[in-house]
Scaffold this motif. Structure first.
Motif, PDB file in Angstrom:
ATOM      1  N   VAL A  13      69.543  43.795  24.747  1.00 42.88           N
ATOM      2  CA  VAL A  13      68.162  43.509  25.135  1.00 42.88           C
ATOM      3  C   VAL A  13      67.280  44.732  24.909  1.00 42.88           C
ATOM      4  CG1 VAL A  13      66.654  42.977  27.091  1.00 42.88           C
ATOM      5  CG2 VAL A  13      68.749  41.679  26.749  1.00 42.88           C
ATOM      6  N   THR A  14      67.796  45.914  25.226  1.00 45.97           N
ATOM      7  CA  THR A  14      67.034  47.143  25.012  1.00 45.97           C
ATOM      8  C   THR A  14      66.722  47.334  23.538  1.00 45.97           C
ATOM      9  OG1 THR A  14      68.054  48.149  26.937  1.00 45.97           O
ATOM     10  CG2 THR A  14      67.042  49.651  25.339  1.00 45.97           C
ATOM     11  N   LEU A  15      67.710  47.104  22.674  1.00 40.82           N
ATOM     12  CA  LEU A  15      67.483  47.232  21.229  1.00 40.82           C
ATOM     13  C   LEU A  15      66.381  46.292  20.770  1.00 40.82           C
ATOM     14  CD1 LEU A  15      71.036  47.512  19.683  1.00 40.82           C
ATOM     15  CD2 LEU A  15      69.179  49.140  19.402  1.00 40.82           C
ATOM     16  N   LEU A  16      66.443  45.055  21.222  1.00 39.97           N
ATOM     17  CA  LEU A  16      65.450  44.076  20.786  1.00 39.97           C
ATOM     18  C   LEU A  16      64.082  44.367  21.368  1.00 39.97           C
ATOM     19  CD1 LEU A  16      67.553  40.834  20.829  1.00 39.97           C
ATOM     20  CD2 LEU A  16      66.706  42.070  18.859  1.00 39.97           C
ATOM     21  N   ALA A  17      64.034  44.835  22.595  1.00 35.39           N
ATOM     22  CA  ALA A  17      62.751  45.117  23.235  1.00 35.39           C
ATOM     23  C   ALA A  17      62.033  46.276  22.548  1.00 35.39           C
ATOM     24  CB  ALA A  17      62.949  45.439  24.714  1.00 35.39           C
ATOM     25  N   GLN A  70      63.805  39.095   7.938  1.00 39.33           N
ATOM     26  CA  GLN A  70      64.475  40.345   7.595  1.00 39.33           C
ATOM     27  C   GLN A  70      64.503  41.282   8.802  1.00 39.33           C
ATOM     28  OE1 GLN A  70      62.546  43.382   5.076  1.00 39.33           O
ATOM     29  NE2 GLN A  70      64.304  43.129   3.676  1.00 39.33           N
ATOM     30  N   ARG A  71      63.399  41.383   9.520  1.00 43.56           N
ATOM     31  CA  ARG A  71      63.339  42.229  10.719  1.00 43.56           C
ATOM     32  C   ARG A  71      64.325  41.735  11.782  1.00 43.56           C
ATOM     33  NH1 ARG A  71      56.882  42.336  10.749  1.00 43.56           N
ATOM     34  NH2 ARG A  71      56.598  44.046   9.269  1.00 43.56           N
ATOM     35  N   THR A  72      64.402  40.434  11.939  1.00 38.38           N
ATOM     36  CA  THR A  72      65.348  39.853  12.906  1.00 38.38           C
ATOM     37  C   THR A  72      66.778  40.182  12.495  1.00 38.38           C
ATOM     38  OG1 THR A  72      63.818  38.080  13.481  1.00 38.38           O
ATOM     39  CG2 THR A  72      66.152  37.687  13.949  1.00 38.38           C
ATOM     40  N   ARG A  73      67.060  40.092  11.211  1.00 38.78           N
ATOM     41  CA  ARG A  73      68.410  40.390  10.718  1.00 38.78           C
ATOM     42  C   ARG A  73      68.750  41.862  10.931  1.00 38.78           C
ATOM     43  NH1 ARG A  73      72.676  36.989   9.820  1.00 38.78           N
ATOM     44  NH2 ARG A  73      74.102  37.923   8.349  1.00 38.78           N
ATOM     45  N   ILE A  74      67.796  42.740  10.752  1.00 39.36           N
ATOM     46  CA  ILE A  74      68.031  44.165  10.999  1.00 39.36           C
ATOM     47  C   ILE A  74      68.372  44.384  12.474  1.00 39.36           C
ATOM     48  CG2 ILE A  74      66.898  46.428  11.115  1.00 39.36           C
ATOM     49  CD1 ILE A  74      65.410  45.609   8.497  1.00 39.36           C
ATOM     50  N   ARG A  75      67.663  43.701  13.364  1.00 40.18           N
ATOM     51  CA  ARG A  75      67.979  43.824  14.793  1.00 40.18           C
ATOM     52  C   ARG A  75      69.381  43.284  15.078  1.00 40.18           C
ATOM     53  NH1 ARG A  75      62.382  42.416  15.149  1.00 40.18           N
ATOM     54  NH2 ARG A  75      62.904  40.251  15.610  1.00 40.18           N
ATOM     55  N   TYR A  76      69.767  42.228  14.393  1.00 42.95           N
ATOM     56  CA  TYR A  76      71.122  41.694  14.533  1.00 42.95           C
ATOM     57  C   TYR A  76      72.145  42.737  14.079  1.00 42.95           C
ATOM     58  CZ  TYR A  76      75.144  38.621  13.850  1.00 42.95           C
ATOM     59  OH  TYR A  76      76.387  38.062  13.881  1.00 42.95           O
ATOM     60  N   HIS A  77      71.879  43.411  12.987  1.00 41.51           N
ATOM     61  CA  HIS A  77      72.776  44.479  12.532  1.00 41.51           C
ATOM     62  C   HIS A  77      72.866  45.583  13.584  1.00 41.51           C
ATOM     63  CE1 HIS A  77      72.177  43.431   7.980  1.00 41.51           C
ATOM     64  NE2 HIS A  77      72.950  42.559   8.595  1.00 41.51           N
ATOM     65  N   ASP A  78      71.759  45.902  14.241  1.00 43.57           N
ATOM     66  CA  ASP A  78      71.794  46.896  15.318  1.00 43.57           C
ATOM     67  C   ASP A  78      72.747  46.461  16.427  1.00 43.57           C
ATOM     68  OD1 ASP A  78      69.934  48.513  14.009  1.00 43.57           O
ATOM     69  OD2 ASP A  78      68.230  47.780  15.191  1.00 43.57           O
ATOM     70  N   LEU A  79      72.746  45.174  16.723  1.00 40.43           N
ATOM     71  CA  LEU A  79      73.657  44.656  17.747  1.00 40.43           C
ATOM     72  C   LEU A  79      75.110  44.755  17.286  1.00 40.43           C
ATOM     73  CD1 LEU A  79      71.535  41.574  18.841  1.00 40.43           C
ATOM     74  CD2 LEU A  79      71.854  43.705  20.106  1.00 40.43           C
ATOM     75  N   LEU A  80      75.356  44.590  15.988  1.00 37.72           N
ATOM     76  CA  LEU A  80      76.710  44.776  15.468  1.00 37.72           C
ATOM     77  C   LEU A  80      77.162  46.221  15.662  1.00 37.72           C
ATOM     78  CD1 LEU A  80      76.722  42.700  12.144  1.00 37.72           C
ATOM     79  CD2 LEU A  80      77.690  42.066  14.370  1.00 37.72           C
ATOM     80  N   GLU A  81      76.239  47.154  15.541  1.00 40.35           N
ATOM     81  CA  GLU A  81      76.575  48.562  15.789  1.00 40.35           C
ATOM     82  C   GLU A  81      77.039  48.755  17.233  1.00 40.35           C
ATOM     83  OE1 GLU A  81      76.978  51.375  13.891  1.00 40.35           O
ATOM     84  OE2 GLU A  81      76.890  49.798  12.379  1.00 40.35           O
ATOM     85  N   ALA A  82      76.386  48.085  18.170  1.00 38.02           N
ATOM     86  CA  ALA A  82      76.804  48.165  19.573  1.00 38.02           C
ATOM     87  C   ALA A  82      78.231  47.630  19.732  1.00 38.02           C
ATOM     88  CB  ALA A  82      75.833  47.392  20.463  1.00 38.02           C
ATOM     89  N   MET A  83      78.581  46.630  18.936  1.00 39.04           N
ATOM     90  CA  MET A  83      79.937  46.087  18.992  1.00 39.04           C
ATOM     91  C   MET A  83      80.964  47.111  18.513  1.00 39.04           C
ATOM     92  SD  MET A  83      79.131  42.229  17.659  1.00 39.04           S
ATOM     93  CE  MET A  83      80.847  41.753  17.541  1.00 39.04           C
ATOM     94  N   HIS A  84      80.635  47.846  17.470  1.00 41.80           N
ATOM     95  CA  HIS A  84      81.552  48.885  16.974  1.00 41.80           C
ATOM     96  C   HIS A  84      81.775  49.948  18.044  1.00 41.80           C
ATOM     97  CE1 HIS A  84      82.140  47.754  12.742  1.00 41.80           C
ATOM     98  NE2 HIS A  84      80.933  47.226  12.837  1.00 41.80           N
ATOM     99  N   ARG A  85      80.699  50.345  18.715  1.00 44.05           N
ATOM    100  CA  ARG A  85      80.835  51.353  19.775  1.00 44.05           C
ATOM    101  C   ARG A  85      81.648  50.807  20.945  1.00 44.05           C
ATOM    102  NH1 ARG A  85      75.602  51.927  18.048  1.00 44.05           N
ATOM    103  NH2 ARG A  85      74.751  50.818  19.840  1.00 44.05           N
TER     104      ARG A  85
END
Length: 180
Positions: A13-17, A70-85
């Protein structure tokens, strides 16, 4: 909400906000990268070369909608980064492969729900119809379905962290996981 679900959810939520990554330069080695300008929309009656209805829908979107997708997809990729962490943190804490896989599948489904909140009802409908037809679930496969398909919890973890290449390509994006 259990703590293990709440922390990734709050991070998402923080990433998206905050808007996530607005744009990433080609010099960045990881994360979401824009690879080319977005292709102009094609006519609705132009045959779609692929079988993915999401890709076919993106091809005909007006340019302003493509930019937002495209912007939404970039935010989705950011969430994938949270999954890796999260995976790295859970491994360090001694979690089992099954615990990690189940957590990451849950996070992926949360990421889908969160990113879909910014989409039009028509876009969400297309995604949910595809997933319901394929998996019987509007968000996609469950951890147990993935385990039945892949036969190992590590492979489920790997699948949960993947992004759809065809959708990324249509949105002129490339995703590379960052080292953790």
């Amino acid at each position: 909400m259990p703590r293990r679900v709440l922390l990734p959810f709050v991070a998402a939520v923080t990433l998206l906000a905050t808007g996530g990554t607005a744009a990433v330069t080609a010099a960045d080695a990881c994360g979401s990268r824009i690879t080319a300008p977005l292709a102009p929309p094609v006519r609705a009656d132009d045959p779609c070369p692929g079988t993915d209805p999401v890709v076919c829908r993106i091809r005909v979107m007006p340019m302003d909608e493509k930019v937002e997708a495209q912007r939404t997809r970039i935010r989705y990729h950011d969430l994938l980064e949270a999954m890796h962490r999260t995976e790295a943190d859970m491994r360090e804490a001694g979690a089992s492969d099954e615990e990690i896989a189940r957590e990451l599948v849950d996070m992926r489904n949360q990421a889908k729900e969160i990113t879909r909140a910014g989409m039009s009802p028509e876009e969400v409908r297309i995604l949910e119809e595809r997933n319901t037809a394929k998996y019987g679930n509007p968000l996609g496969p469950t951890a147990d379905q993935l385990y039945a398909k892949y036969g190992s919890w590590q492979k489920v973890t790997d699948a949960a962290k993947r992004t759809g290449y065809a959708v990324d390509r249509e949105l002129a994006l490339e995703y590379r996981p960052c080292p953790v």
